[in-house]
Design an enzyme around this catalytic site. Structure first.
Site: not given
Ligand code: ZN
Ligand code: ZN
Length: 302
Positions: A60, A64-65, A140, A210
């Site tokens: 996604h 942080d990804h 998410h 996530d």
């Molecule tokens: Zn994350």
């Molecule tokens: Zn996330």
């Protein structure tokens, strides 16, 4: 099958922890899964050859990804990459990357392909002769997919002594490995199971980060060899997991149990927890086979 964790902590990078990224080696192919900030530094530290990465899967578009992706794509260019690069990720990822490349006038000199995803149902997004990759729709705050990597069944194992004993011509060995019955040189029909044994069991790997607690994925990941499932929180912060659409270690263990996976690996820990062993302790109350991801850790599954 080998899994190299490059980063497995939630939210911001810190001096000793990195956001999500990992490299899965399956059937001698390397797959980069998520690409948080600092991923290329972690690839260097973990001695993973950049040129071996041909497919990148992004779950996604939270930073942080994927905030490490444009940097990695730029570095490939500086390294004079020539091989194709395929990026699989949510609709919008192409715009996100190409805008940055355009504004810095640094378009790639190698073929770069985006495979944008928007289906809410599982879909097959990669296939070669040895394995497949499907999306696992997650729940998410933005559109998110996990990924299910599955080895295809290998060839049957030929028992050479038996094949000789039954007087089977060498040219038919390939058919035997594919599970076919064959005719011996004396004209006798030889049943396959007399001269071969079952192939190695196929392995599979499900990456789920996530997501909120999501039992809908259970039939799809049922019996998976290894499940990586996020556990951003412990039960003490279950109230935070709900609005942020994350899971607790206990919920991850519940999914592992219901899906009957062989092993659960936890990750995506909130950086508020100083001791990640607490995640395993909590998950172990529900499911026995739990391991903890940590940056730089390598798991080998025979
Ligand atoms: Zn994350
Ligand atoms: Zn996330």
């Amino acid at each position: 099958m080998k899994l190299n964790i490059l980063g497995c902590y939630a939210a911001t990078p810190r001096s000793f922890t990195n956001p999500s990224s990992q490299v899965l080696e399956m059937k001698n192919e390397l797959f980069l899964i998520d690409c948080g900030e600092g991923t290329q530094v972690q690839l260097r530290r973990n001695k993973i050859k950049f040129s071996k990465i041909k497919h990148i899967f992004i779950s996604h578009l939270h930073g942080d990804h994927c905030y490490g992706l444009v940097g990695l794509i730029s570095t490939f260019r500086l390294l004079n990459r020539e091989n194709d690069l395929h990026v699989y990720g949510p609709k919008g990822i192409k715009e996100m990357i190409t805008l940055q490349l355009k504004l810095s006038n640094s378009w790639t000199n190698y073929p770069l392909y985006f495979h944008e995803l928007e289906s809410k149902e599982p879909e097959l997004i990669y296939e070669d002769e040895k394995l497949t990759v499907e999306t696992i729709p997650l729940v998410h705050r933005v559109y998110t997919n996990g990924f299910l990597f599955k080895e295809k069944p290998g060839d049957r194992k030929l028992l050479i002594d038996k094949a000789v004993e039954y007087n089977i011509h060498v040219s038919l060995y390939k058919s035997l490995k594919k599970g076919k019955d064959v005719t011996s040189e004396s004209g006798e029909l030889i049943s396959n199971h007399l001269v071969t044994t079952d192939p190695e069991p196929s392995k599979s790997y499900a990456y789920c980060s996530d997501t909120a607690f999501n039992q809908k994925m259970i039939p799809q990941i049922s019996g998976t060899t290894v499940l990586y499932h996020e556990s951003t929180f412990l039960e003490d912060k279950a109230k935070l997991a709900l609005p942020t659409k994350h899971s607790t270690a206990k919920e991850a263990a519940q999914i592992a149990k219901e899906a009957g996976v062989k092993k659960l690996i936890l990750g995506h820990y909130s950086t508020r927890y100083a001791n990640i062993n607490l995640f395993r302790e909590e998950a172990n109350t529900i499911f026995p086979e739990v391991d903890l991801a940590d940056d730089g850790k390598v798991f080998v599954f025979e």
